[in-house]
Motif scaffolding. Structure first.
Motif, PDB file in Angstrom:
ATOM      1  N   LYS A 256       0.689  -1.182  -0.008  1.00 37.82           N
ATOM      2  CA  LYS A 256       0.074  -0.019  -0.064  1.00 37.82           C
ATOM      3  C   LYS A 256       1.084   1.237  -0.096  1.00 37.82           C
ATOM      4  O   LYS A 256       0.816   2.113  -0.729  1.00 37.82           O
ATOM      5  N   SER A 257       2.155   1.324   0.949  1.00 37.01           N
ATOM      6  CA  SER A 257       2.784   2.305   0.728  1.00 37.01           C
ATOM      7  C   SER A 257       3.614   2.602  -0.462  1.00 37.01           C
ATOM      8  O   SER A 257       3.572   3.844  -0.983  1.00 37.01           O
ATOM      9  N   LEU A 258       3.920   1.549  -1.051  1.00 43.68           N
ATOM     10  CA  LEU A 258       4.512   1.744  -2.206  1.00 43.68           C
ATOM     11  C   LEU A 258       3.737   2.264  -3.428  1.00 43.68           C
ATOM     12  O   LEU A 258       3.824   3.061  -4.229  1.00 43.68           O
ATOM     13  N   ILE A 259       2.330   1.948  -3.230  1.00 43.49           N
ATOM     14  CA  ILE A 259       1.253   2.307  -4.170  1.00 43.49           C
ATOM     15  C   ILE A 259       1.203   4.052  -3.896  1.00 43.49           C
ATOM     16  O   ILE A 259       1.076   4.857  -4.812  1.00 43.49           O
ATOM     17  N   ARG A 260       1.234   4.286  -2.756  1.00 35.53           N
ATOM     18  CA  ARG A 260       1.119   5.983  -2.282  1.00 35.53           C
ATOM     19  C   ARG A 260       2.246   6.591  -3.016  1.00 35.53           C
ATOM     20  O   ARG A 260       2.323   7.705  -3.273  1.00 35.53           O
ATOM     21  N   ILE A 261       3.561   6.034  -2.720  1.00 36.90           N
ATOM     22  CA  ILE A 261       4.713   6.625  -3.202  1.00 36.90           C
ATOM     23  C   ILE A 261       4.399   6.602  -4.757  1.00 36.90           C
ATOM     24  O   ILE A 261       4.712   7.824  -5.116  1.00 36.90           O
ATOM     25  N   LEU A 262       3.778   6.055  -5.477  1.00 32.54           N
ATOM     26  CA  LEU A 262       3.538   6.152  -7.051  1.00 32.54           C
ATOM     27  C   LEU A 262       2.763   7.226  -7.236  1.00 32.54           C
ATOM     28  O   LEU A 262       2.949   7.777  -8.017  1.00 32.54           O
ATOM     29  N   VAL A 263       1.635   7.345  -6.594  1.00 34.41           N
ATOM     30  CA  VAL A 263       0.715   8.348  -6.658  1.00 34.41           C
ATOM     31  C   VAL A 263       1.442   9.753  -6.220  1.00 34.41           C
ATOM     32  O   VAL A 263       1.297  10.825  -7.252  1.00 34.41           O
ATOM     33  N   MET A 264       2.255   9.783  -5.157  1.00 37.73           N
ATOM     34  CA  MET A 264       2.910  10.801  -4.925  1.00 37.73           C
ATOM     35  C   MET A 264       3.974  11.130  -5.977  1.00 37.73           C
ATOM     36  O   MET A 264       4.145  12.380  -6.676  1.00 37.73           O
ATOM     37  N   GLN A 265       4.681  10.277  -6.706  1.00 36.41           N
ATOM     38  CA  GLN A 265       5.417  10.572  -7.795  1.00 36.41           C
ATOM     39  C   GLN A 265       4.692  11.102  -8.968  1.00 36.41           C
ATOM     40  O   GLN A 265       5.333  12.038  -9.527  1.00 36.41           O
ATOM     41  N   GLY A 266       3.514  10.341  -9.277  1.00 41.28           N
ATOM     42  CA  GLY A 266       2.775  10.897 -10.468  1.00 41.28           C
ATOM     43  C   GLY A 266       2.429  12.449  -9.996  1.00 41.28           C
ATOM     44  O   GLY A 266       2.452  13.076 -11.213  1.00 41.28           O
ATOM     45  N   LEU A 267       2.007  12.791  -8.966  1.00 48.59           N
ATOM     46  CA  LEU A 267       1.751  14.210  -8.530  1.00 48.59           C
ATOM     47  C   LEU A 267       2.794  15.258  -8.895  1.00 48.59           C
ATOM     48  O   LEU A 267       2.732  16.115  -9.596  1.00 48.59           O
ATOM     49  N   ILE A 268       3.992  14.715  -8.376  1.00 50.69           N
ATOM     50  CA  ILE A 268       5.179  15.529  -8.628  1.00 50.69           C
ATOM     51  C   ILE A 268       5.498  15.718 -10.059  1.00 50.69           C
ATOM     52  O   ILE A 268       5.652  16.836 -10.365  1.00 50.69           O
TER      53      ILE A 268
END
Lengths: 448, 210
Positions: B23-35
């Motif tokens: 789940k945290s890795l997916i949150r990281i993906l979302v964050m990277q997408g936004l950045i």
């Protein structure tokens, strides 16, 4: 001519939806293959310019079209029992696959080449899963995933080539060749390494080869023939073009060394696995890795061996495609991919047995195989440049590989089998035709 | 502003090294997408608005929304265990990530001498993301972690694409959209079917040789 080459497959794709039987699908694919072959022959006679290709592109395109014709002939009427919907999708992806390979040969912009190589991956992954069993799904997953990683790295290489240039940046090969003196050597070197690793993954060069034996052995025989004979050359094309750019930038000493190291490593990996494999289609796949290694070694051994490299590409494609098509015959005769289950092929189906043995003799480089000439010339080039260690390593490993393939091939062909069986004539004509062509080319050496 | 975003991108990679939860890795993906979306908005304003909006929307919708959602959905449906089960410890992973950063910046400093077009910070972080992606693919057994690794690799490449040219050539854009297409295909075609064919979506069975 250019529009026919890409317009006709598009029409074929639409026609596929209207077709109501497997045989009609076969006819459509066959018609497409004849058209592709005719365009290739015409372009050879009248000059590559009529389809806006350069000579290197045309060379790969001709091989693809010859193999596609043989494959279309081989599969004609062979899959009548398959479900129409699945077979329709299979035929459509076959047409897309060949068109994407044609587009790679045609493109002279590295960005476009990259996109079309990606398209060949997508189309061929669908072709590998045709049988829908566990192992073909495994193989397709491995293929798609590893090649996607590879292709992503190739893209990094392309980006680095953009970084290497002053504005305005271009990825057109003609422009890059002109700009060669002003390119940043650091970034061109980096770009070359990334592209070699990236596109090399698709060729099955060690150490990123491990998807290849699975994909090539799990795909249906005609698809394996195209994957091994045509797709590997297509993926080799951008690497050869980058090699040319490196020469233009006076960096050939680096590209030659890298080619030699990776080439020898690939041959080594193939040697190890050929000795232990139990599946004869995997055996052929490892042999493809070996031959790709030899080709790379040829291109890394100086200008004298380049001719040998091209001849080896040509010879390997024809012979290996014939080999894979015959493997398809053997699987339909014995219902097994394991060589322990195959015995007495010469008695069970004599023509397939002979084709298998002749293909074996030609792949290990016995005259009149073109591979004899190419390997001879590589040896000469290595001697000339004083690379004695590479020469000893190469021929040591080639002997072991010849022993490995030979042991299995003779075991499969000899022995007794009382139940002789028949196969439809095109299953023999297609591989035999490819071998005859290879033998002719080995006697009357073509000029490149 | 761009520097802060790039540094946050780098921090997300460090965070990816210490977490074991999918789940945290997916949150990281979302964050990277936004950045990446924000960097795209800030950096590519000089190209025509149609092309600009296509790239920006594509980044936002695919990288930050659809793909993470899809992976999350697949995890839920396939009852995959929620941990990544890496084959190396978190400490080792973090130490290696730091080394990768050092190497990335070292390379960027070295390359800075050759090309004025390049921002060393962006190159260093992008390069580190690429290596991190490959590292996740190698060090994990789950197919889903492989996919996440591939997406981090892709994010790194996208950042490099933004860093490499002050303008985005159309080819970069096409390349990224094709990469997204392949991620979707991988997910749709294989995860579900492999799950139904195999007992669980682990990959050791897929990695055997011969």
């Amino acid at each position: 001519m250019f529009w026919i080459l890409f317009g006709f497959p598009l029409v074929c794709l639409f026609l596929c939806f209207a077709i109501k039987s497997n045989k009609q699908l076969d006819m459509l694919v066959f018609a497409h293959s004849i058209l592709t072959l005719s365009v290739a022959i015409l372009a050879y006679i009248k000059g590559a310019q009529i389809i806006r290709m350069d000579d290197l592109g045309l060379f790969v395109f001709i091989i693809t079209s010859v193999l596609y014709f043989a494959v279309a002939l081989y599969r004609f009427g062979g899959e009548a029992h398959k479900e129409l919907k699945a077979y329709r999708i299979h035929s459509m992806f076959l047409i897309i696959f060949v068109s994407a390979m044609t587009a790679v040969s045609l493109s002279r912009d590295l960005g476009l080449i990259w996109i079309f190589v990606e398209a060949t991956t997508l189309a061929s992954a669908m072709l590998i899963t045709f049988d829908h069993n566990k192992s073909s799904l495994e193989a397709a997953w491995k293929y798609l995933f590893i090649c996607s990683v590879g292709i992503a790295l190739a893209f990094v290489g392309i980006l680095m080539l953009v970084i290497a240039q002053n504005d305005p940046a271009s990825l057109h090969l003609g422009v890059l060749m002109q700009k060669a003196p002003e390119l940043s050597p650091f970034w061109v070197k980096m770009s070359f390494v990334f592209m070699l690793v990236g596109f090399g993954t698709k060729i099955g060069l060690a150490p990123l080869h491990f998807w290849l034996p699975d994909a090539h052995s799990e795909a249906p025989a005609p698809i394996s023939a195209l994957l091994s004979g045509a797709l590997l050359n297509t993926a080799l094309l951008p690497i050869l073009r980058m090699g040319k750019l490196m020469r233009q930038c006076q960096l050939e000493h680096i590209s030659n060394t890298v080619f030699q190291i990776i080439g020898l490593l690939s041959i080594f990996v193939a040697t190890v696995f050929i000795l232990k494999t139990k599946n004869f289609k995997r055996l052929l796949a490892y042999s493809s890795i070996e031959n790709m290694g030899i080709i790379l070694l040829a291109f890394g051994s100086g200008a004298f061996a380049h001719y040998a490299g091209y001849l080896h590409i040509l010879g390997h494609s024809l012979i290996k495609a014939a080999f894979f098509l015959t493997a398809g015959n053997i699987i339909s005769l014995y219902h097994s991919k394991y060589h322990k289950d195959v015995c007495g092929l010469l008695m069970k189906h004599t023509p397939s047995g002979w084709i298998w043995l002749i293909a074996f003799a030609m792949i290990i480089g016995i005259p009149p195989s073109p591979l004899f000439i190419s390997e001879f010339m590589i040896a000469a080039a290595l001697l000339k440049s004083g690379s004695y260690i590479q020469l000893c390593l190469l021929f040591g490993m080639l002997i072991i590989i010849a022993y490995g393939i030979g042991k299995i091939s003779f075991k499969m062909c000899l022995g007794s089998d009382v139940s002789a069986q028949k196969l439809s004539p095109q299953k023999v004509i297609a591989p035999a035709w490819l071998l005859i062509m290879a033998a002719i080319l080995g006697l009357w050496l073509p000029q490149f | 502003m761009i520097e802060i975003l790039v540094i946050s991108f780098g921090l997300s990679l460090l965070f990816a090294s210490v977490t074991n939860m999918l789940k945290s890795l997916i949150r990281i993906l979302v964050m990277q997408g936004l950045i990446l979306f924000l960097i795209t908005v800030l950096k590519t304003t000089h190209i025509n608005w149609l092309s600009f909006s296509f790239i920006a929307l594509e980044t936002l919708i695919f990288k930050a929304i659809i793909i993470p959602w899809f992976i999350m959905d697949t995890i839920k449906k396939s009852n995959t265990r929620r941990e990544t089960e890496p084959s190396v410890s978190n400490f080792f992973s973090l130490a290696l990530m730091s080394l990768i950063f050092v190497f990335g910046f070292g390379l960027a400093m070295l390359s800075g001498r050759w090309s004025t077009k390049l921002f060393p910070l962006e190159f260093g972080v992008a390069f580190a993301a690429m290596i991190k992606g490959i590292f996740i693919i190698i060090a994990n057994k789950k197919l889903i972690s492989h996919l996440i690794g591939y997406l981090i690799l892709e994010n790194g490449i996208f950042l490099l694409a933004l860093s490499a040219g002050s303008h985005l050539p159309y080819i970069v854009n096409l390349g990224v959209s094709l990469d997204i297409l392949i991620s979707i295909l991988l997910a749709v075609l294989f995860i579900n079917r492999i799950k139904s064919t195999f007992d669980d979506a682990d990959s050791p069975g897929l990695l055997k040789e011969d």
